[in-house]
Design a protein around this motif. Structure first.
Motif, PDB file in Angstrom:
ATOM      1  N   VAL A 251       0.791  -1.383  -0.053  1.00 51.72           N
ATOM      2  CA  VAL A 251      -0.042  -0.030  -0.120  1.00 51.72           C
ATOM      3  C   VAL A 251       0.838   1.230   0.070  1.00 51.72           C
ATOM      4  O   VAL A 251       0.596   2.157  -0.597  1.00 51.72           O
ATOM      5  CB  VAL A 251      -0.859  -0.066   1.207  1.00 51.72           C
ATOM      6  CG1 VAL A 251      -1.549   1.299   1.500  1.00 51.72           C
ATOM      7  CG2 VAL A 251      -1.878  -1.226   1.080  1.00 51.72           C
ATOM      8  N   LEU A 252       2.066   1.251   0.918  1.00 53.32           N
ATOM      9  CA  LEU A 252       3.013   2.427   0.855  1.00 53.32           C
ATOM     10  C   LEU A 252       3.430   2.478  -0.532  1.00 53.32           C
ATOM     11  O   LEU A 252       3.648   4.016  -0.837  1.00 53.32           O
ATOM     12  CB  LEU A 252       3.910   2.212   2.019  1.00 53.32           C
ATOM     13  CG  LEU A 252       4.867   3.282   2.292  1.00 53.32           C
ATOM     14  CD1 LEU A 252       4.215   4.722   2.494  1.00 53.32           C
ATOM     15  CD2 LEU A 252       5.884   2.991   3.367  1.00 53.32           C
ATOM     16  N   TRP A 253       4.075   1.487  -1.176  1.00 55.80           N
ATOM     17  CA  TRP A 253       4.412   1.550  -2.427  1.00 55.80           C
ATOM     18  C   TRP A 253       3.505   2.156  -3.450  1.00 55.80           C
ATOM     19  O   TRP A 253       3.843   3.257  -4.197  1.00 55.80           O
ATOM     20  CB  TRP A 253       4.805   0.281  -2.914  1.00 55.80           C
ATOM     21  CG  TRP A 253       5.425   0.191  -4.433  1.00 55.80           C
ATOM     22  CD1 TRP A 253       4.671   0.277  -5.480  1.00 55.80           C
ATOM     23  CD2 TRP A 253       6.841  -0.013  -4.970  1.00 55.80           C
ATOM     24  NE1 TRP A 253       5.368   0.220  -6.723  1.00 55.80           N
ATOM     25  CE2 TRP A 253       6.813   0.344  -6.392  1.00 55.80           C
ATOM     26  CE3 TRP A 253       7.745  -0.208  -3.968  1.00 55.80           C
ATOM     27  CZ2 TRP A 253       7.912  -0.125  -6.969  1.00 55.80           C
ATOM     28  CZ3 TRP A 253       9.230  -0.363  -5.022  1.00 55.80           C
ATOM     29  CH2 TRP A 253       9.068  -0.225  -6.130  1.00 55.80           C
ATOM     30  N   GLU A 254       2.236   2.040  -3.488  1.00 52.34           N
ATOM     31  CA  GLU A 254       1.199   2.480  -4.388  1.00 52.34           C
ATOM     32  C   GLU A 254       0.922   3.824  -4.151  1.00 52.34           C
ATOM     33  O   GLU A 254       0.736   4.599  -5.256  1.00 52.34           O
ATOM     34  CB  GLU A 254       0.038   1.337  -4.467  1.00 52.34           C
ATOM     35  CG  GLU A 254      -0.972   1.844  -5.079  1.00 52.34           C
ATOM     36  CD  GLU A 254      -2.211   0.728  -5.331  1.00 52.34           C
ATOM     37  OE1 GLU A 254      -3.142   1.168  -5.701  1.00 52.34           O
ATOM     38  OE2 GLU A 254      -1.882  -0.472  -4.959  1.00 52.34           O
ATOM     39  N   MET A 255       1.037   4.238  -2.722  1.00 50.97           N
ATOM     40  CA  MET A 255       0.916   5.597  -2.524  1.00 50.97           C
ATOM     41  C   MET A 255       1.777   6.655  -2.983  1.00 50.97           C
ATOM     42  O   MET A 255       1.671   7.716  -3.544  1.00 50.97           O
ATOM     43  CB  MET A 255       0.680   5.861  -1.206  1.00 50.97           C
ATOM     44  CG  MET A 255      -0.757   5.483  -0.264  1.00 50.97           C
ATOM     45  SD  MET A 255      -0.941   6.238   1.328  1.00 50.97           S
ATOM     46  CE  MET A 255       0.366   5.292   2.231  1.00 50.97           C
ATOM     47  N   LEU A 256       3.153   6.133  -2.908  1.00 56.71           N
ATOM     48  CA  LEU A 256       4.395   7.074  -3.386  1.00 56.71           C
ATOM     49  C   LEU A 256       4.523   6.915  -4.995  1.00 56.71           C
ATOM     50  O   LEU A 256       4.940   7.954  -5.527  1.00 56.71           O
ATOM     51  CB  LEU A 256       5.609   6.191  -2.748  1.00 56.71           C
ATOM     52  CG  LEU A 256       5.553   6.468  -1.305  1.00 56.71           C
ATOM     53  CD1 LEU A 256       6.753   5.761  -0.725  1.00 56.71           C
ATOM     54  CD2 LEU A 256       5.880   8.077  -0.836  1.00 56.71           C
ATOM     55  N   THR A 257       3.835   5.876  -5.502  1.00 53.94           N
ATOM     56  CA  THR A 257       4.269   5.740  -7.122  1.00 53.94           C
ATOM     57  C   THR A 257       3.043   6.174  -7.761  1.00 53.94           C
ATOM     58  O   THR A 257       3.025   6.409  -8.950  1.00 53.94           O
ATOM     59  CB  THR A 257       4.757   4.245  -7.208  1.00 53.94           C
ATOM     60  OG1 THR A 257       3.798   3.285  -7.051  1.00 53.94           O
ATOM     61  CG2 THR A 257       6.223   3.966  -6.736  1.00 53.94           C
ATOM     62  N   GLY A 258       1.724   5.805  -7.335  1.00 50.85           N
ATOM     63  CA  GLY A 258       0.511   5.929  -7.984  1.00 50.85           C
ATOM     64  C   GLY A 258       0.379   4.657  -8.746  1.00 50.85           C
ATOM     65  O   GLY A 258      -0.688   4.761  -9.420  1.00 50.85           O
TER      66      GLY A 258
END
Length: 948
Positions: A251-258
């Protein structure tokens, strides 16, 4: 080929000549889906009343419901038959629900309990409004300074659950909501499982269920769930709290990268990627500091033994983000990319906004202290069809990306239109004809507005509007985070609340008789109090008060004198500011929403605001991202204005050209003179104006309380009402002022008083509204008069005509004296009714959608009234047959709108029946050229500079 894991079936997928074996042990595909009969609105489950459907999922259908005992809205998940009819599964679910109900954390959506639902069970949960994190990510990568506060709260929620022995097992952006105030709520622990003792093996059938009936979910949801599974979970192996750590990292990866970390075309390939795809950490944005990169590596370690063991460690790392920024030299963060491309003008706005927002990005206002940014002013063209609204022209969505404003179509019909910064032109909103006073939901996905005597809502993406309740002529609304809408009713004396799902409005504070008029509510952060504007003079709001009412105690507190349209705006630098309008200026003062107090001296921050001090409409709106939009110009209407003639074509001409604070116009029986109130230094007094000779005469000089008057049929006398000295009284006096007033009736007064409305044709009976506060509400009475000596009339005993629990006002005799028209709110909205006089007999409703101030034509069988929906004059033809009254469907007499200052009469029909004396709305004059509004970027930074 991957080795087949133990304890699960296998699926073989031939993709580009590569045979992959991927377990499906962790995914349960039901052989059939047996839908329930949907619960209808009004259905009761125990103490809960179903209001509307929210959605459906693999475990059951979800509804919005009202808790009758605690007076709050909740979410209820009714278990599907596949779950409810399985005794073992239901027992296990009930046990887990009991464990989950023990969780008490501000970042976890609470579980309140279980209820019987027919032959099944229902889970009662906290209702959380606002967009999901998936909705936010769909707009693009989230800037680091916004990501970290969200990530911290997610970690805190998981930490609290893990400490209670509970793992989520289905953490993903769709199960996380971010409220407009920045608060994160982790949802759907209903699929979590109490943590097993170390070394025990999970029952794979109890892993998060992924179902895909075609009518219930889509491929995006299926892949989304699979994409967040930990490798051990995807392989059907035992799981513990470290599975949540992995999902947290994804989830954190997805927030940072979109972008999704695992985003293959099928479930099988997605799970295969979870098990084997190398993670390319170099694809993280350049501004991600090294400690966060290291945290992601620890969370996304496929070897569960090497993975970060405690989510609390992740919380600590994220909490120290300020140190990370200094260590990596990241004093300024990059703004997110924006999809503004199409229209040149709007693209220019977008480009400047991207530069101006800098570290803050274009999302929600952040919880970290930003670097001050310069104020940037832009002029925005709304297009040739846009019109200046009477009270507020353009409003902003909470994130500042969308504008809603009124337009006029080719037929001259008003409707709402919406425009985002990436659109070339505005889009008219279907079904919003006649809409006014629009406002956004906290998540920006809905627009509330008032039209056709109703409060309605419409989705920003389109669709048919949804009526919520009766609300004719309201003076503003606001949508709270708890899912309730606060609005001011037509009489504007109190505040009402209704669920955003619809229902019956309930009083939030005192309504009906009141010596104060209230408008423009706003629910303050935390939902503990409501801000609003109140005044004792409905014709001038420049000297009004901005006040708050506690939702717990009902206590009202004045927080600022001398202004209207109060609006709280948060600030990343402190507690926030109170904005309000006085004249053509927008003022700001420091305001603490917790203590409900202002501090310091108010400062003017804009000097060119087109305010409206007659209707208390401030032509501005602010978004949570720190931007502000307003209509530029001088105060469109002040406390001083003329009285005008108006005909059915909408044309106006001066009647009393000299501006003043006027009210309650009344023509003499011969139509040659006009009586009215004019407010001076002592308050409102009664005047008579010979309009042909342009000669005004003042009749009273005692000031406060002279609010209404009516001519006697002889044209030589006037009766007026007064509350001077705290006594409600009716007075008789000569219309030329040659005699002293004589008291006809007196009552002790605690309300607005006694208001004379109409004489019978023979002049021997006076109809008046008894506004003295009583248990029965506002009543209509008549007063017999002996006119054998017209200079000294003898009043008889007052007789009640209509006394019910509703508010009945504006009693008006028909020309033949056999009928009485009046306005009543017995249906929840002020409407025009007719009854025979003196009665008994039937009752006939004339208006459709709301009505005030009935006026009978003396020359035709026509009954006029003012619509509170949009301030237009309506007319209905009628027929009388014996004791029956038959009114035709009302029609618009004139498209021109007039002012609506509450109880006090604002128009009168000339005896010839062809024109009215009115106070026209100057804001609705035809505009030449396109309408422009001003856009201020970084306005919150400017407030901080002006009021540090």
């Amino acid at each position: 080929m991957l080795p087949a894991p133990t304890g699960g079936g296998a699926v073989f997928v031939d993709e580009s000549n590569i045979v992959e074996q991927v377990t499906t042990a962790a995914i349960e595909f039901p052989t059939r889906y047996t839908p329930r009969i949907p619960l209808l609105s009004g259905t009761r489950l125990g103490r809960y009343e179903i209001l509307s459907t929210l959605g459906a999922g693999g475990m059951g259908e979800v509804y919005r419901a009202r808790d009758a005992k605690l007076n709050r809205d909740v979410a209820i998940k009714v278990l599907l038959p596949a779950v409810a009819n399985d005794p073992d599964r239901l027992a296990r679910f009930s046990r887990e629900a009991q464990v989950l109900a023990s969780l008490n954390h501000p970042n976890i959506a609470a579980i309140y309990g279980l209820e019987d639902a027919g032959d099944g069970r229902a889970l009662v949960m906290e209702l959380v409004e606002g967009p999901t994190l998936a909705d936010r990510i769909a707009l693009g990568a989230i800037p680091l300074d916004e990501t970290l506060p969200i990530a911290k709260q997610i970690a805190a929620a998981l930490e609290a659950a893990h400490e209670q022995g509970i793992i989520h097992r289905d953490l993903k952006p769709a199960n996380i909501k971010v409220r407009p105030d920045g608060t994160v709520k982790v949802l759907d622990f209903g699929l979590a499982k109490a943590m097993e003792p170390a070394g025990s093996r999970s029952d794979v059938s109890q892993s998060p269920t992924i179902t895909s009936p075609a009518h219930m979910t889509g491929m995006g949801v299926i892949l989304g769930t699979a994409a967040y599974m930990s490798p051990e979970q995807a392989a059907g192996k035992p799981v513990d709290k470290r599975a949540d750590v992995w999902s947290y990292g994804v989830v954190l990866w997805e927030m940072l990268t979109g972008n999704r970390l695992f985003d293959a075309e099928t479930i099988s390939l997605t799970l295969a990627d979870v098990l084997r795809l190398p993670i390319e950490f170099d694809k993280l944005p350049a501004d991600v500091p090294r400690p966060i990169r290291d945290l992601l590596r620890r969370c996304l370690d496929r070897d569960v033994r090497s993975r970060l063991r405690d989510i609390g460690e992740a919380r600590i790392v994220v909490e120290n983000r300020a140190n990370f920024a200094r260590e990596d030299g990241l004093e300024t963060l990059l703004p997110p990319s924006a999809p503004w491309r199409n229209n040149v003008a709007w693209a220019a706005v977008a480009a400047v906004m991207a530069l101006a927002l800098g570290a803050a990005g274009f999302g929600w206002w952040r919880s970290v202290r930003p670097v001050e940014r310069p104020l940037i002013r832009l002029s925005v063209d709304l297009g040739p069809d846009a019109v200046a609204g009477a009270r507020t022209t353009a409003i902003l969505s909470p994130d500042g990306t969308r504008i809603v404003f009124p337009t006029r179509d080719s037929n001259g019909v008003f409707q709402l239109a919406t425009r985002t910064l990436d659109q070339a032109r505005a889009t008219p909103m279907f079904g919003t004809e006649g809409g006014s006073d629009a406002f956004f939901s906290p998540d920006g996905q809905w627009i509330g507005f008032f039209a056709e005597g109703k409060l309605k809502k419409v989705a920003v993406q389109g669709g048919a509007p949804v009526p919520l309740c009766d609300a004719a002529g309201s003076w503003g609304g606001n949508w709270g985070d708890d899912g309730h809408i606060i609005f001011t009713p037509a009489d504007s004396s109190g505040l009402m609340t209704v669920s955003s799902a619809g229902g019956t409005p309930q009083p939030l504070m005192k309504t009906g008789n009141s010596d104060a008029f209230r408008r423009w509510p706003q629910v303050l952060p935390g939902g503990k109090a409501v801000l609003f504007t109140q005044s004792t003079n409905p014709f001038s709001w420049d000297d009004a008060d901005v006040a708050v009412v506690s939702l717990k105690t009902g206590q009202i507190k004045i927080v600022q004198h001398g202004g209207y349209s109060g609006r709280f705006v948060p600030s990343p630098y402190g507690t926030g500011h109170l904005l309000y309008v006085h004249g053509s200026s927008l003022f700001a003062v420091l305001f603490d929403p917790d203590r409900l107090e202002t501090s310091g001296t108010p400062v003017p921050v804009l000097a060119d605001l087109a305010g409206n001090s007659v209707e208390a409409g401030g032509q501005f709106d602010a978004a949570l991202d720190g931007s502000l939009i307003y209509l530029q110009g001088k105060a469109a209407a002040s406390s001083s204005y003329p009285i005008a003639w108006m005909d059915s074509s909408g044309k106006t001409a001066p009647l009393l050209a000299r501006p003043g604070t006027y009210g309650a116009p009344r023509f003499s029986p011969d139509g040659q003179r006009l009586a009215f109130t004019a407010t001076g230094s002592k308050g409102p007094d009664v005047w008579v104006y010979d309009w042909e000779r342009d000669i005004p005469t003042q009749l009273t000089f005692n000031g406060p309380g002279n609010l209404e008057m009516v001519w006697a049929p002889d044209g030589k006398h006037i009766v007026f009402g007064s509350t001077a000295g705290g006594v409600a009284a009716l007075w008789w006096m000569r219309s030329d002022g040659s005699s002293e007033p004589q008291k006809l009736l007196e009552r002790k007064n605690t309300g607005v008083g006694l208001r004379p409305q109409s004489f019978s044709p023979d002049g021997r009976r006076l109809a008046f509204d008894d506004n003295v506060v009583t248990a029965a509400g506002v009543e209509i009475w008549t007063l017999p008069l002996d006119l054998s000596d017209p200079e000294h009339p003898k009043p008889g005993k007052p007789e009640p005509f209509l006394t019910t629990a509703a508010r009945q006002v504006d009693a008006t005799f028909s020309p033949d004296g056999k009928w009485m028209a009046y306005s009543s709110n017995e249906s929840g909205t002020d409407e025009i009714f007719v009854r025979p006089f003196p009665g008994p007999g039937g009752k006939w409703r004339v208006s459709t959608g709301s009505g005030k101030f009935p006026s009978w034509s003396r020359t035709k069988r026509e009954l006029f009234y003012l619509s509170l929906v949009d301030g237009r004059i309506m007319v209905a033809n009628y027929m009388v047959q014996g004791d029956s009254f038959d009114a035709a469907k009302p029609r618009v007499w004139s498209d021109r709108q007039v002012l609506q200052p509450n109880f006090i009469r604002v128009l009168d029909l000339h005896p010839e029946g062809q024109r009215f004396a009115v106070f026209p709305r100057p804001e609705l004059e035809e505009l030449k050229g396109n309408l422009h509004v001003s856009f201020l970027l970084n306005f919150f930074d400017e407030l901080h500079r002006r009021l540090p």
